[in-house]
Scaffold this motif. Structure first.
Motif, PDB file in Angstrom:
ATOM      1  N   TYR B  33       0.839  -1.178   0.000  1.00 24.12           N
ATOM      2  CA  TYR B  33       0.000   0.000   0.000  1.00 24.12           C
ATOM      3  C   TYR B  33       0.883   1.240   0.000  1.00 24.12           C
ATOM      4  CZ  TYR B  33      -3.328   3.568   1.128  1.00 24.12           C
ATOM      5  OH  TYR B  33      -4.077   4.701   1.059  1.00 24.12           O
ATOM      6  N   PRO B  34       0.643   2.180  -0.906  1.00 26.85           N
ATOM      7  CA  PRO B  34       1.507   3.359  -0.970  1.00 26.85           C
ATOM      8  C   PRO B  34       1.211   4.308   0.180  1.00 26.85           C
ATOM      9  CG  PRO B  34      -0.262   3.541  -2.571  1.00 26.85           C
ATOM     10  CD  PRO B  34      -0.415   2.213  -1.911  1.00 26.85           C
ATOM     11  N   PRO B  37       3.909   9.977   0.476  1.00 29.24           N
ATOM     12  CA  PRO B  37       3.548  10.812  -0.677  1.00 29.24           C
ATOM     13  C   PRO B  37       4.280  10.405  -1.940  1.00 29.24           C
ATOM     14  CG  PRO B  37       3.860  12.179   1.243  1.00 29.24           C
ATOM     15  CD  PRO B  37       4.239  10.784   1.661  1.00 29.24           C
ATOM     16  N   GLN B  40       2.718   7.354  -3.290  1.00 24.96           N
ATOM     17  CA  GLN B  40       1.365   7.607  -3.773  1.00 24.96           C
ATOM     18  C   GLN B  40       1.392   8.259  -5.152  1.00 24.96           C
ATOM     19  OE1 GLN B  40      -0.155   9.777  -0.401  1.00 24.96           O
ATOM     20  NE2 GLN B  40      -0.966   7.914   0.547  1.00 24.96           N
ATOM     21  N   MET B  41       2.353   9.138  -5.371  1.00 23.53           N
ATOM     22  CA  MET B  41       2.477   9.745  -6.692  1.00 23.53           C
ATOM     23  C   MET B  41       2.946   8.711  -7.700  1.00 23.53           C
ATOM     24  SD  MET B  41       3.686  13.622  -6.272  1.00 23.53           S
ATOM     25  CE  MET B  41       4.987  13.538  -5.083  1.00 23.53           C
ATOM     26  N   VAL B  44       0.124   6.474  -8.909  1.00 29.86           N
ATOM     27  CA  VAL B  44      -0.769   7.104  -9.881  1.00 29.86           C
ATOM     28  C   VAL B  44      -0.086   7.232 -11.238  1.00 29.86           C
ATOM     29  CG1 VAL B  44      -2.006   9.215 -10.459  1.00 29.86           C
ATOM     30  CG2 VAL B  44      -2.108   8.318  -8.144  1.00 29.86           C
ATOM     31  N   LEU B  50      -4.661   4.246 -13.398  1.00 29.19           N
ATOM     32  CA  LEU B  50      -4.679   5.515 -12.667  1.00 29.19           C
ATOM     33  C   LEU B  50      -3.960   6.636 -13.415  1.00 29.19           C
ATOM     34  CD1 LEU B  50      -4.080   4.254  -9.025  1.00 29.19           C
ATOM     35  CD2 LEU B  50      -6.198   5.098 -10.024  1.00 29.19           C
ATOM     36  N   HIS B  53      -4.913  10.167 -14.509  1.00 32.12           N
ATOM     37  CA  HIS B  53      -4.870  11.318 -13.604  1.00 32.12           C
ATOM     38  C   HIS B  53      -3.483  11.941 -13.585  1.00 32.12           C
ATOM     39  CE1 HIS B  53      -7.892   8.598 -11.694  1.00 32.12           C
ATOM     40  NE2 HIS B  53      -8.575   9.709 -11.618  1.00 32.12           N
ATOM     41  N   PRO B  54      -3.404  13.215 -13.192  1.00 30.07           N
ATOM     42  CA  PRO B  54      -2.106  13.752 -12.790  1.00 30.07           C
ATOM     43  C   PRO B  54      -1.787  13.161 -11.405  1.00 30.07           C
ATOM     44  CG  PRO B  54      -3.815  15.378 -12.434  1.00 30.07           C
ATOM     45  CD  PRO B  54      -4.481  14.193 -13.062  1.00 30.07           C
ATOM     46  N   THR B  55      -0.574  13.375 -10.952  1.00 27.20           N
ATOM     47  CA  THR B  55      -0.274  12.817  -9.628  1.00 27.20           C
ATOM     48  C   THR B  55      -0.752  13.736  -8.521  1.00 27.20           C
ATOM     49  OG1 THR B  55       1.895  13.827  -9.715  1.00 27.20           O
ATOM     50  CG2 THR B  55       1.729  11.523 -10.397  1.00 27.20           C
ATOM     51  N   ARG B  56      -0.818  15.014  -8.846  1.00 32.61           N
ATOM     52  CA  ARG B  56      -1.319  15.963  -7.857  1.00 32.61           C
ATOM     53  C   ARG B  56      -2.347  16.858  -8.520  1.00 32.61           C
ATOM     54  NH1 ARG B  56       3.681  18.542  -4.951  1.00 32.61           N
ATOM     55  NH2 ARG B  56       4.091  19.299  -7.049  1.00 32.61           N
ATOM     56  N   ILE B  57      -3.240  17.408  -7.710  1.00 31.12           N
ATOM     57  CA  ILE B  57      -4.355  18.140  -8.285  1.00 31.12           C
ATOM     58  C   ILE B  57      -4.702  19.283  -7.340  1.00 31.12           C
ATOM     59  CG2 ILE B  57      -5.727  16.243  -7.371  1.00 31.12           C
ATOM     60  CD1 ILE B  57      -7.988  16.905  -9.084  1.00 31.12           C
ATOM     61  N   HIS B  58      -5.194  20.355  -7.929  1.00 30.58           N
ATOM     62  CA  HIS B  58      -5.457  21.544  -7.112  1.00 30.58           C
ATOM     63  C   HIS B  58      -6.507  21.255  -6.040  1.00 30.58           C
ATOM     64  CE1 HIS B  58      -6.514  25.753  -6.155  1.00 30.58           C
ATOM     65  NE2 HIS B  58      -5.228  25.946  -6.473  1.00 30.58           N
ATOM     66  N   ARG B  59      -6.277  21.852  -4.896  1.00 32.36           N
ATOM     67  CA  ARG B  59      -7.109  21.626  -3.720  1.00 32.36           C
ATOM     68  C   ARG B  59      -8.614  21.789  -4.013  1.00 32.36           C
ATOM     69  NH1 ARG B  59      -8.111  25.319  -0.153  1.00 32.36           N
ATOM     70  NH2 ARG B  59      -6.763  26.802  -1.206  1.00 32.36           N
ATOM     71  N   VAL B  62     -10.871  18.844  -5.749  1.00 31.24           N
ATOM     72  CA  VAL B  62     -11.341  17.611  -5.120  1.00 31.24           C
ATOM     73  C   VAL B  62     -12.590  17.863  -4.281  1.00 31.24           C
ATOM     74  CG1 VAL B  62      -9.114  16.448  -5.112  1.00 31.24           C
ATOM     75  CG2 VAL B  62      -9.770  17.857  -3.164  1.00 31.24           C
TER      76      VAL B  62
END
Ligand code: HEM
Lengths: 297, 250
Positions: B33-34, B37, B40-41, B44, B50, B53-59, B62
């Protein structure tokens, strides 16, 4: 380099604000998972409880009354009752899709993007244009099905007599006005153009004739209404100082469209009974075939 | 720094270890399990499903109330329709002699057949509604504005494709509802000036709804239109990434 491909004079993607970002795993993936789960479960239970319809086997000899297109096309079928078939069924939807596709090329201002109703007065414009679209469409449908004249007469005893009978609905302008004979056949193309003749009519045509009263009620008035009323609405909102830029104009146009589209779909689905008569949903009955022509004989 | 002294693994730890750290499992999922951080990136970015998706996304993106997941759910309906549709294809033959009987069979004798047909039907309706609502959300958040002009156009094409997918599927049960709805619908298409009658003939493979119409609608429904829709969806999703993720205020 990739930037050479991306670079455009108008707009580039915004710079990222990395400190404002969260991780897709777990923040977004989790939400997507829950949303998918909720929909799966809901649709699963819906499917357990409600069966998809299956009527008798298709039979070209037995026409159900009313015959209806799938619900998302009933807005067009509803339009069809009020105007020329090609206009209602093809031209209007095509033109609207093109207009809608052109939205971003008309409104190129980047302001107000990325959040709900993010310009001044956006909510106000949306609500008012939506209400105008909603009630306006209803009124037009009621008028054109002769219900308004009927109510005026039945409830208030108001009647226009024969003089105003032509105002009962759109088509009565064709049938109730004393059009001179020549206006029903105006030659407008003094040469042979068989293309306009449709298929299979056989024999050479020489001239194209215009039935002016027919053209008026089938095409001219509907176009005038469909173009005129939204234009009038946006103009009015501009004069009132509500619509101040292209985004505002589109907000009014789109909101009016969504409302009108909804009313048309709903009317076609729930308020059109046998012979496409306007009825209340609880009076809506479908006869499964032409009376006296039962299947299986 | 206090170092924890290792405790004896509990029975649960042992089961967990046996299940997720064995040779076969690790051959499928190369990492556990990742939980950092970085991992987790990585998960993705490297997972085939997955990495849409980008690995990070603007707050703000979501927040459920920003998109209401409508685009994602439209796509999810498309996937669900593919799965249930394939199951239905096992039993359905698009011929006038068999189509109606096959649907009857699916709903009466096929194991879970009625459920599959219902799911397929209701998901199709849901997709039409969701796509329309997604369009409304994009419009009211002003997300069609530059640089996303073209993705809006791709969206309008997807809207049309969604309608067409649903419309072509409507004929397949070959019952009265299907037959007359398609008759009405194609009459509408036939009324177009100049090209109308030809288009109608081409769609139906004849002057009225018949065996040739069924096979045409079937082919469009199960392969032609889904393929087109998949291509445009791929472009749609790719463009979202290329245009810098979802729109946000300047
Ligand atoms: C089969 C149909 C469609 C699918 C599967 C789909 C899928 C998606 C997804 C997953 C997103 C990401 C954000 C979100 O979920 O809202 C998105 C964004 C977007 N969609 Fe769609 N879409 C479809 C139809 C449409 C339509 C009909 C339009 C407009 C006419 C449209 C225009 C856009 C635009 C402009 C964005 C970017 C939004 C932003 O930057 O905030 N899409 N789409």
């Amino acid at each position: 380099m990739a930037t050479a491909v991306v670079a455009r004079p108008v707009a580039r993607p915004q710079a990222r604000a990395r400190d404002e970002e969260v991780l897709v795993w777990p923040d977004l993936v989790f939400i997507e998972f829950i949303a998918a789960l909720v929909f799966t479960i809901t649709l699963f239970f819906l499917s357990v409880v409600v069966n998809a319809p299956l009527l008798d086997q298709a039979n070209a000899d037995v026409t159900p009354n009313p015959s209806k297109a799938p619900w998302y096309l009933l807005n067009l079928q509803e339009l069809l009752l009020h105007m020329n078939a090609a206009m209602a069924g093809i031209i209007i939807p095509t033109v609207w899709l093109i207009i809608m596709g052109a939205f971003p090329y008309f409104d190129r201002d980047t302001e107000g993007q990325g959040a709900w109703f993010n310009t001044e007065g956006a909510v106000k414009i949306t609500i008012v244009a939506g209400a105008i679209g909603f009630f306006g469409t209803w009124l037009l449908i009621l008028w054109d099905s002769g219900k308004i004249a009927f109510f005026l007469n039945d409830w208030f005893g108001i009647t226009g007599g024969d003089t105003f009978r032509f105002l009962e609905n759109v088509r009565s302008m064709q049938s109730q006005l004393p059009w001179p004979e020549w206006s029903k056949s105006i030659t407008y193309l003094p040469f042979n153009l068989r293309l306009l003749d449709g298929t299979g009519s056989g024999g050479p045509t020489t001239f194209q004739h215009l039935d002016f009263p027919g053209w008026l009620v089938e095409q001219a008035i509907p176009i005038a209404v469909l173009v005129g009323l939204p234009t009038l609405m946006i103009y009015g909102m501009w004069r009132a100082g509500w619509v101040m830029n292209r985004r505002d104009a589109l907000l009014a146009l789109f909101s009016g469209f969504v409302a009108a589209y909804g009313v048309l779909t709903l009317t076609g689905t729930a308020f059109r009974g046998q012979g496409q008569e306007l009825v209340f949903p609880w009076e809506l009955k479908v006869s499964e075939g032409i009376p006296g022509q039962e299947p299986g004989h | 720094m206090a170092v924890e002294s290792p405790t004896k693994p509990t029975i649960a730890d042992k089961i967990y270890d046996k299940m997720f750290h064995n040779y076969v499992w690790k051959s499928i999922f190369r990492t556990g399990y990742p939980n950092t951080p970085r991992n987790q990136m990585l998960v993705v970015a490297t997972n085939v499903f997955l990495h849409l998706h980008p690995t990070r996304i603007h707050r703000t993106h979501v927040k459920i109330t920003h998109t209401y997941c409508l685009g994602g759910l439209s796509f999810f309906m498309f996937l669900g329709l593919t799965v249930t549709g394939i199951l239905l294809m096992f039993y359905y033959v698009p011929s006038v002699e068999r189509a109606y009987l096959d649907i009857q069979n699916i709903t009466t004798t096929v194991q879970f057949g009625q459920l599959m047909r219902n799911m397929h039907r209701w998901m199709a309706h849901a997709m039409v509604i969701l796509v329309f609502m997604h369009m409304m959300r994009v419009f009211y958040t002003g997300a069609y504005k530059p640089p996303r002009e073209f993705n809006w156009v791709v969206g309008v094409i997807l809207l049309v494709l969604t309608f067409l997918l649903s419309f072509t599927g409507y004929l397949l049960p070959w019952d009265q509802l299907a037959f007359w709805a398609i008759t009405v619908g194609t009459n509408i298409a036939g009324s177009a000036p100049v090209l109308g009658p030809k288009t109608r003939f081409w769609l139906l493979g004849g002057f009225e709804v018949g065996p040739d119409s069924l096979i045409r609608f079937y082919t469009l429904h199960v392969i032609g239109l889904p393929l087109l829709a998949a291509i445009f969806m791929a472009v749609h999703f790719w463009r979202i990434r290329r245009d810098g993720g979802l729109a946000r205020p300047l």
